[in-house]
Each structure stands twice: as structure tokens, then as C-alpha cells.
Design a protein around this motif. Sequence first.
Motif, mmCIF file in Angstrom:
data_model
loop_
_atom_site.group_PDB
_atom_site.id
_atom_site.type_symbol
_atom_site.label_atom_id
_atom_site.label_comp_id
_atom_site.label_asym_id
_atom_site.label_seq_id
_atom_site.Cartn_x
_atom_site.Cartn_y
_atom_site.Cartn_z
ATOM 1 N N ILE A 134 50.472 5.273 18.623
ATOM 2 C CA ILE A 134 51.166 6.179 19.119
ATOM 3 C C ILE A 134 49.091 5.879 20.280
ATOM 4 N N GLY A 135 48.697 6.836 20.019
ATOM 5 C CA GLY A 135 47.286 6.939 20.468
ATOM 6 C C GLY A 135 46.386 5.275 21.332
ATOM 7 N N ALA A 136 46.577 5.067 19.726
ATOM 8 C CA ALA A 136 46.290 3.888 20.210
ATOM 9 C C ALA A 136 46.321 2.884 21.001
ATOM 10 N N ALA A 137 47.793 2.530 21.216
ATOM 11 C CA ALA A 137 48.793 1.930 22.339
ATOM 12 C C ALA A 137 48.883 1.906 23.725
ATOM 13 N N LEU A 138 48.344 4.335 23.694
ATOM 14 C CA LEU A 138 48.633 5.081 24.992
ATOM 15 C C LEU A 138 47.117 4.476 25.834
ATOM 16 N N VAL A 139 45.769 3.874 24.819
ATOM 17 C CA VAL A 139 44.685 3.778 25.413
ATOM 18 C C VAL A 139 44.452 2.191 25.963
ATOM 19 N N LEU A 140 45.395 1.658 25.500
ATOM 20 C CA LEU A 140 44.876 0.112 25.281
ATOM 21 C C LEU A 140 44.017 -0.364 26.362
ATOM 22 N N GLY A 141 43.266 -1.638 26.400
ATOM 23 C CA GLY A 141 42.651 -1.680 27.478
ATOM 24 C C GLY A 141 41.757 -0.225 27.990
ATOM 25 N N ALA A 142 41.753 0.437 28.045
ATOM 26 C CA ALA A 142 40.843 1.524 28.829
ATOM 27 C C ALA A 142 39.699 2.074 27.977
ATOM 28 N N ARG A 143 38.425 2.473 29.463
ATOM 29 C CA ARG A 143 37.571 2.429 28.680
ATOM 30 C C ARG A 143 36.809 3.309 27.315
ATOM 31 N N ARG A 144 35.942 3.048 26.666
ATOM 32 C CA ARG A 144 35.830 4.241 25.788
ATOM 33 C C ARG A 144 37.047 4.654 25.345
ATOM 34 N N ALA A 145 37.538 3.755 24.352
ATOM 35 C CA ALA A 145 39.149 4.077 23.963
ATOM 36 C C ALA A 145 38.952 4.808 22.974
ATOM 37 N N GLY A 146 37.806 4.983 21.733
ATOM 38 C CA GLY A 146 37.870 5.048 20.997
ATOM 39 C C GLY A 146 37.815 6.866 20.990
ATOM 40 N N ALA A 147 37.176 7.209 21.656
ATOM 41 C CA ALA A 147 36.453 8.815 21.996
ATOM 42 C C ALA A 147 38.140 8.477 22.414
ATOM 43 N N LEU A 148 39.186 8.564 23.391
ATOM 44 C CA LEU A 148 40.201 8.857 23.894
ATOM 45 C C LEU A 148 41.693 9.270 23.102
ATOM 46 N N VAL A 149 41.331 8.052 22.165
ATOM 47 C CA VAL A 149 41.870 8.168 20.549
ATOM 48 C C VAL A 149 42.179 9.605 19.828
ATOM 49 N N ALA A 150 41.032 9.483 19.425
ATOM 50 C CA ALA A 150 40.513 11.338 18.553
ATOM 51 C C ALA A 150 40.686 11.982 19.876
ATOM 52 N N LEU A 151 40.993 12.150 20.780
ATOM 53 C CA LEU A 151 41.414 13.660 21.810
ATOM 54 C C LEU A 151 42.874 13.301 21.719
ATOM 55 N N LEU A 152 43.202 12.283 22.192
ATOM 56 C CA LEU A 152 45.666 12.104 22.135
ATOM 57 C C LEU A 152 45.344 12.941 20.395
ATOM 58 N N VAL A 153 45.098 11.873 19.372
ATOM 59 C CA VAL A 153 45.549 11.982 18.583
ATOM 60 C C VAL A 153 45.118 13.330 17.180
ATOM 61 N N LEU A 154 43.839 13.733 17.362
ATOM 62 C CA LEU A 154 43.341 15.151 16.439
ATOM 63 C C LEU A 154 44.266 15.787 17.206
ATOM 64 N N PRO A 155 44.289 16.685 18.255
ATOM 65 C CA PRO A 155 45.412 17.857 18.173
ATOM 66 C C PRO A 155 46.350 18.133 17.725
ATOM 67 N N LEU A 156 47.232 15.832 17.450
ATOM 68 C CA LEU A 156 48.722 16.402 16.889
ATOM 69 C C LEU A 156 48.711 16.394 15.031
ATOM 70 N N THR A 157 47.457 16.299 14.980
ATOM 71 C CA THR A 157 47.056 16.037 13.225
ATOM 72 C C THR A 157 46.992 17.390 12.708
ATOM 73 N N ILE A 158 46.842 18.768 13.438
ATOM 74 C CA ILE A 158 46.641 19.749 13.119
ATOM 75 C C ILE A 158 47.033 20.661 12.177
ATOM 76 N N PRO A 159 48.950 20.215 12.891
ATOM 77 C CA PRO A 159 49.875 21.009 11.271
ATOM 78 C C PRO A 159 49.610 19.797 10.059
ATOM 79 N N LEU A 160 49.446 18.979 10.176
ATOM 80 C CA LEU A 160 49.211 18.381 8.971
ATOM 81 C C LEU A 160 47.980 18.681 8.563
ATOM 82 N N LEU A 161 47.063 18.581 8.514
ATOM 83 C CA LEU A 161 45.951 19.217 8.293
ATOM 84 C C LEU A 161 45.923 20.594 7.202
ATOM 85 N N ILE A 162 47.149 21.563 8.574
ATOM 86 C CA ILE A 162 47.002 23.242 7.832
ATOM 87 C C ILE A 162 47.868 23.548 6.497
ATOM 88 N N PHE A 163 48.621 22.085 6.498
ATOM 89 C CA PHE A 163 49.571 22.210 5.348
ATOM 90 C C PHE A 163 48.691 21.488 4.198
#
Length: 221
Positions: free
Chosen positions: A147-176
Motif C-alpha cells: 500500500i505504501g509503495a503504491a501511494l508514493v509511486l513516482g514521488a521523490r524520496r519514495a523510500g523515506a515516505l514509504v517508511a513514514l507511511l508503513v512503520l506506524p501501521l506495523t506497531i501492533p505487529l511489533l507489539i504482539f
Amino acid sequence: MNAFLAIVRRDLSLALRQGSDAAMALMFFVIVVTLFPLGVGPEPGVLERISAGIVWVAALLAAMLSLDRMFQSDYDDGTLELLLLTPAPLELLVLAKCLAHWLTTGLPMLVIAPLLGLFMNMQTEAFPVLLATMALGTPVLSLIGGIGAALVLGARRAGALVALLVLPLTIPLLIFGVSAIEAAVTGQSSEAQLLIIGAMLLATLPLAPWATAAALRQAVS
């Protein structure tokens, strides 16, 4: 189904031919884990206490490295437009690309995770739970990452944007994920945490490809 298998075979072939993205993610995973004993000291009790969190955080960060390129090459060379024109549902093709991404990044990390757990002085009794959390959790990373990769497609600094979008969504996965391993270390049942991670995987399997496909259509249009 033929289109699904064709996409998986094509992405695996490209990953094996190029090899840099998958190798970079795996090496990053190994390096991050091995740096921690140098930073916090070699005391076995300390390493054992933080081992579950370190392995899981390193896996999350390593998975981020290759996400921004999940659709980028297809977008650049026009393949993505052709995929949108095929009669096969785009959601199915997205699922195939997420599967290929997991096979080249999540599966290698799953295989090497016990060795890193041993390096971090993790109790061997926790290894089955570590493998179970990684087996259930790393596909979720690929699906949410899509999802994050598709949302930042064609954007500059896409790698940093993907991390900013995806990492917060993975917090429950990390916790459990960490909680399940720590429960196994202390002799408690990890069933509840594993069921929750499994539920996350079952929820993201239909929802993530749908959201990713919508973002891809928006990016191409």
C-alpha cells in the motif's frame, strides 16, 4: 491464476537476476542485530532480555528497504499500465507481487532469524514462537508495504515516505510479535498473540491488495 503465477515467476526471476534488493535487506537485517551487542555490551542477561525486540525491529527496518521498488520499475518502463489493461483483476496481480516480495525478503529473514536469536542469547525454547511470529508477520509487512509503495509511486524520496507511511501501521505487529516471544521465554502461552497476528494476516490478505490496486490506478491515471 496463470497471470498470478506469471507475475510471481517474473518477479522472482528479476530478483534472482539482480539480487541487490533482497541481499541488501537481508544484510541490513543481520548487521542491525549484530550491532546491538557492541552498543549495549555482551552481558548475556541483557541480550536475552532485549533479543525479541531487536530481531523484530531489525526485521521491520530491513523490510522497508525494498518496498519503494516494489512497483517502481513497472511504473518506469510502462509495465504497470499493461497490467492494468490485462483481463486479470489488478488485486490478484498485486497479491502476486506481494508474494514475490515476501519470497525474496521475508522468507530469507525468517530462515536466518533463529541464528540471530542464538547470537542474541535468546532461549532455544522461544525459537518455534519466533519462527511462528515471523512466518505470520513478515507477509503482513509485504502486504501493508505494498500500500505504501503504491501511494508514493513516482514521488521523490519514495523510500523515506514509504517508511513514514508503513512503520506506524506495523506497531501492533511489533507489539504482539515481541510479546509472543517474551511469553514463550517466561514459559507462558503465546497462543493469544499468535492468533492476533494470524488475524492481522487474514485481514490484510483481502484488504491490502484492494487498497494497493486503488492507489496504483490513481498513480497511473
